[in-house]
Design a protein around this motif. Structure first.
Motif, PDB file in Angstrom:
ATOM      1  N   ARG A 226       0.838  -1.211   0.000  1.00  0.00           N
ATOM      2  CA  ARG A 226       0.000   0.000   0.000  1.00  0.00           C
ATOM      3  C   ARG A 226       0.864   1.249   0.000  1.00  0.00           C
ATOM      4  NH1 ARG A 226      -2.488   1.158   4.245  1.00  0.00           N
ATOM      5  NH2 ARG A 226      -3.980   2.533   3.231  1.00  0.00           N
ATOM      6  N   PHE A 227       1.945   1.215   0.744  1.00  0.00           N
ATOM      7  CA  PHE A 227       2.848   2.360   0.800  1.00  0.00           C
ATOM      8  C   PHE A 227       3.463   2.647  -0.558  1.00  0.00           C
ATOM      9  CE2 PHE A 227       7.378   3.591   1.279  1.00  0.00           C
ATOM     10  CZ  PHE A 227       7.183   4.912   1.683  1.00  0.00           C
ATOM     11  N   LEU A 228       3.984   1.640  -1.215  1.00  0.00           N
ATOM     12  CA  LEU A 228       4.626   1.836  -2.512  1.00  0.00           C
ATOM     13  C   LEU A 228       3.631   2.308  -3.564  1.00  0.00           C
ATOM     14  CD1 LEU A 228       7.008  -1.262  -2.551  1.00  0.00           C
ATOM     15  CD2 LEU A 228       7.654   1.137  -2.259  1.00  0.00           C
ATOM     16  N   GLU A 229       2.420   1.813  -3.492  1.00  0.00           N
ATOM     17  CA  GLU A 229       1.377   2.280  -4.417  1.00  0.00           C
ATOM     18  C   GLU A 229       1.090   3.763  -4.192  1.00  0.00           C
ATOM     19  OE1 GLU A 229      -1.888  -0.311  -3.639  1.00  0.00           O
ATOM     20  OE2 GLU A 229      -1.090  -1.980  -4.837  1.00  0.00           O
ATOM     21  N   LYS A 230       1.092   4.177  -2.927  1.00  0.00           N
ATOM     22  CA  LYS A 230       0.851   5.588  -2.598  1.00  0.00           C
ATOM     23  C   LYS A 230       2.005   6.462  -3.094  1.00  0.00           C
ATOM     24  CE  LYS A 230      -1.270   8.976  -0.264  1.00  0.00           C
ATOM     25  NZ  LYS A 230      -2.605   9.486  -0.599  1.00  0.00           N
TER      26      LYS A 230
END
Length: 421
Positions: A226-230
């Protein structure tokens, strides 16, 4: 009844305004020589009492004491020294009482966080049992802003202001270079279990899309995907991604994302160095060029950009501590009470040390956005008043002027078992 002397000590990590609390204590006590005699300060915190290294503040001029209000760090020295439970080791407590008795000290003002309030509470109880009652008043201080009861903690407002300003200014730099250079900037800030300092970075964003685009809190488990997508979406939408990272970020299993193998004197795992790990993760998975910075001591010593509200409140709790003692109160701590947000009004209340000691106040979930990467309007409303106003120190030759006290020690009166401490 003879007039008793007072002992004041600074504990744990110092702040941009802890000396303002010291100023409040000393100036207020000096106005009441009929109730409080000399004010001794501990040379390096509570260790100053254990080693019988007491600083005689009466030898400092009124002008130098007043200058403490605009001087960062701990003017008398601090320490990270946690007294064990008296059930495990009663010796340090006996030593404290022996030193207090030898120097006719009847008041103990301890300026620190949760561990310090716990120590003050224990001394207030044990001193009675040992036949030499001490009036113990805690004074709140912690950049982590994690003490309960008090609305906020002196020291936090100035760190919050520094972090918000720093991430805003750095993000302007990154935005200007993102076309063919840096895409991601990360700023690591303090916050072991509570993400108040990281949350303050959110104040830099006043309009949609402004930095920081991501805040990582200890209260929100880190999800790499989720962090990398953000991060990727932020770069796609804005050309870059600016991130504030709390040092205490954890996985969903509760493990710190990164930490050293060493411990501090309070028994806490030594934190720091999380942003290189996250930066490498971003580079490996997304290929973005990055830069990172660790605010570290800079965030808590930045008196040049201190919050005027923070300075005022730090002085007020020091002043109130002495007033509480003169009123006969014991085992309590001055607490900041928020009366209203619009306009911001506050007053000094009272908290029992038993209700403060070793209790951490984390960020409420409704202060963090649903996706876990930002702050809500409720959080912004709470934080904004705490960074208001500027209280610049005087400058000389282009540099801020900070006072350095004489810190003369009084003569020792009892055997010195310093090797034990």
């Amino acid at each position: 009844m003879s007039v008793k002397n007072a002992f004041y000590a600074q504990s744990g990590g110092v702040t941009a305004v802890i000396n303002a609390s010291a100023c409040g204590v000393i100036e207020t006590a000096r106005k009441h020589p009929d109730k409080i005699g000399k004010i001794f300060a501990g040379n390096n915190g509570i260790l100053g009492a254990l080693r019988e290294e007491l600083i005689d503040t009466s030898l400092e001029t009124a002008e130098d004491i007043a200058a403490l209000k605009h001087t960062p760090s701990g003017a008398f020295g601090s320490c990270r020294y946690k007294l064990a439970s008296p059930l495990q080791d009663i010796a340090p407590y006996r030593r404290l009482i022996d030193v207090f008795r030898a120097h006719d000290i009847g008041y103990f003002f301890y300026n620190g966080g949760g561990d310090s309030q716990d120590t003050a509470h224990k001394v207030s109880l044990l001193s009675k049992e040992m036949g030499y009652p001490i009036t113990c008043i805690g004074i709140p201080k912690t950049v982590d802003n994690d003490l309960p009861v008090t609305d906020n903690c002196p020291g936090f407002g100035s760190v919050a202001k520094y972090v918000a300003v720093s991430i805003r200014e750095a993000s302007f730099d990154v935005a200007s270079m993102c076309e063919n250079s840096t895409k991601v900037f990360l700023l690591e800030v303090m916050g072991r279990n509570a993400g108040w300092v990281a949350a303050a970075g959110g104040l830099a964003s006043q309009n949609h899309g402004e930095a920081p685009h991501i805040i990582l809190f200890p209260e929100v488990p880190f999800d790499q995907q989720r962090f990398l997508e953000k991060v990727q979406k932020s770069v796609q939408d804005h050309g870059y991604c600016s991130i504030v990272v709390s040092e205490g970020v954890r996985t969903d299993s509760g493990e710190l994302l990164t930490h050293s193998t060493s411990f501090d004197a309070f028994g806490h795992i030594q934190l720091g160095g999380i942003v290189p790990t996250i930066a490498r993760m971003i580079k490996h998975e997304l290929g973005y060029k990055y830069h990172w910075a660790v605010a570290d001591y800079l965030q808590r010593s930045a008196r040049h950009i201190a919050s005027a509200t923070d300075v005022e409140q730090a002085y007020a709790v020091g002043k109130a501590a002495v007033e509480f003692a003169m009123q006969g109160k014991n085992a309590v701590m001055p607490a900041i009470v928020r009366e209203s947000n619009h306009p911001y009004k506050w007053s000094i209340g009272e908290a029992a040390l038993a209700d403060v000691a070793n209790i951490e106040q984390k960020i409420p979930r409704d202060f963090i956005t649903e996706d876990g990467f930002g702050i809500t309007e409720s959080c912004r409303e709470y934080l904004l008043p705490l960074i208001q106003g500027e209280d610049y120190p005087p400058f000389r030759d282009g540099m801020p002027y900070y006072v350095v006290l004489q810190n003369n020690l009084v003569e020792k009166k009892i055997h010195d078992p310093s090797a034990a401490w």
